[in-house]
Design an enzyme around this catalytic site. Structure first.
Site, PDB file in Angstrom:
ATOM      1  CB  CYS A  66      38.940  41.195  47.334  1.00  0.00           C
ATOM      2  SG  CYS A  66      40.013  40.151  48.480  1.00  0.00           S
ATOM      3  CG  HIS A 125      37.037  43.925  49.547  1.00  0.00           C
ATOM      4  ND1 HIS A 125      36.422  42.779  49.482  1.00  0.00           N
ATOM      5  CD2 HIS A 125      38.132  43.598  50.236  1.00  0.00           C
ATOM      6  CE1 HIS A 125      37.227  41.724  50.217  1.00  0.00           C
ATOM      7  NE2 HIS A 125      38.371  42.497  50.586  1.00  0.00           N
ATOM      8  CG  ASN A 169      38.408  39.723  53.028  1.00  0.00           C
ATOM      9  OD1 ASN A 169      37.745  39.341  52.098  1.00  0.00           O
ATOM     10  ND2 ASN A 169      39.562  40.347  52.797  1.00  0.00           N
TER      11      ASN A 169
END
Length: 330
Positions: A110, A245, A275
């Protein structure tokens, strides 16, 4: 030599999957997912490939920047879910958009977009590029166990990209870090069918130590953001936008509380996308830019964190070189 972001683009699958749809085959509910994650829906590939998403985002970023693919000097793709083990996803993007520059992938989960910015910054510093395309593309739906409500409700698919140009003030600060912990968040590789392999078989699905990742994520955002401000010699109040994030709304809220910053300056894309790993940060940048919320001179703090466990943080000055910076915040 530093860089500036010339243009951004993003591309999501057409299919939106709501929490209610998941509750039709999982022991969960829309209320349970919203309260614990902040996610209402996520985009999931049906007929699209990751190649399609990545190319779509790349083409939109190039159009926004006013740059031809043939003018690129380097193409970097960050991904953990490529359509191909080889060639690199970047090679497929290069072919389909008509670029001729070197192209390769990086894998930092990520945090991949920020890691790619560091690679691009080094290339600019060595004087080897004037235009670099960074694409972050993820098809998380392919490595999820869709019977595991603890993980499959969290993720989605999507791609976003940025065209970087030589010159400018960015990055004002940048730091990468890895705290080796492979078990916290893991997706095994191909098992293969070798008749000689005698090791244990592994399921090809994502596994996650939720509590450990949650604590790591909050600390990562808080420590990295403070570190960016300290390295740049500014206060948190001088930063106009915080792009963290998008893993979980509770992680974002906890970090914002500990930092004591205005929540209105924190980007949120999680609710409708879930996500999407390394594509989260460039997607948020693209949405802020498209909405006209980024002004020349604005300071933008990026913090990505994820499997590794990796953390990448970067402080950007938005806008082309030579533009007067926005007045300091009152």
């Amino acid at each position: 030599m530093s860089f500036h972001i010339m243009g951004t683009g993003s591309y999501l699958p057409a299919r939106s999957v709501t929490n209610d749809e998941l509750s039709a085959f999982l022991d969960t509910s829309d209320e349970w997912i919203r309260e614990r994650t902040g996610i209402h829906a996520r985009r999931v590939c049906t007929t699209e490939t990751l190649d399609d998403l990545a190319v779509g985002a790349a083409e939109r970023a190039l159009a926004d920047a006013g740059v031809e693919a043939s003018d690129l000097d380097l193409l970097i793709c960050s991904t953990t879910s490529a359509d191909h083990l080889m060639p690199a996803e970047a090679c497929v993007i290069q072919e389909r958009i008509g670029a001729t520059c070197p192209a390769y992938d990086i894998s930092a989960a990520c945090a991949g977009f920020v890691f790619a910015l560091d690679v691009a910054d080094g290339t600019f510093c060595r004087g080897r590029a004037e235009r670099i395309l960074v694409v972050s593309a993820e098809r998380c739906s392919r490595y999820l166990d869709w019977s595991d409500r603890a993980t499959c409700v969290l993720f989605g698919d999507g791609a976003a990209a940025a065209v970087l140009g030589a010159g400018g003030e960015s990055p004002l600060a940048l730091k990468l870090a890895t705290s080796g912990d492979a078990a916290a968040l893991d997706v095994p590789g191909l098992a293969g069918t070798s008749p000689f392999y005698e090791g244990p078989a592994t399921d090809p699905f994502l596994s996650m130590a939720g509590r450990r990742v949650f604590k790591f994520g909050v600390n990562a955002i808080v420590d990295a953001t403070r570190g960016l401000a300290e390295e740049a010699g500014i206060g948190l109040d001088d930063i106009d936008h915080f792009v963290f994030h998008q893993a979980n709304r509770r992680i974002l809220d906890a970090a914002v509380t500990r930092l004591g910053i205005d929540g209105a300056r924190v980007a949120h894309t999680l609710a409708e996308t879930g996500n999407i790993s390394s594509a989260c940060i460039p997607l948020a940048l693209d949405r802020l830019s498209s909405a006209g919320e980024l002004a020349d001179g604005d300071l933008v703090a990026l913090v990505g964190f994820g499997a590794g466990l990796d953390v990448g943080s970067c402080l950007l000055r938005w806008g082309p070189p030579g533009r007067e910076a926005a007045p300091a915040r009152a």
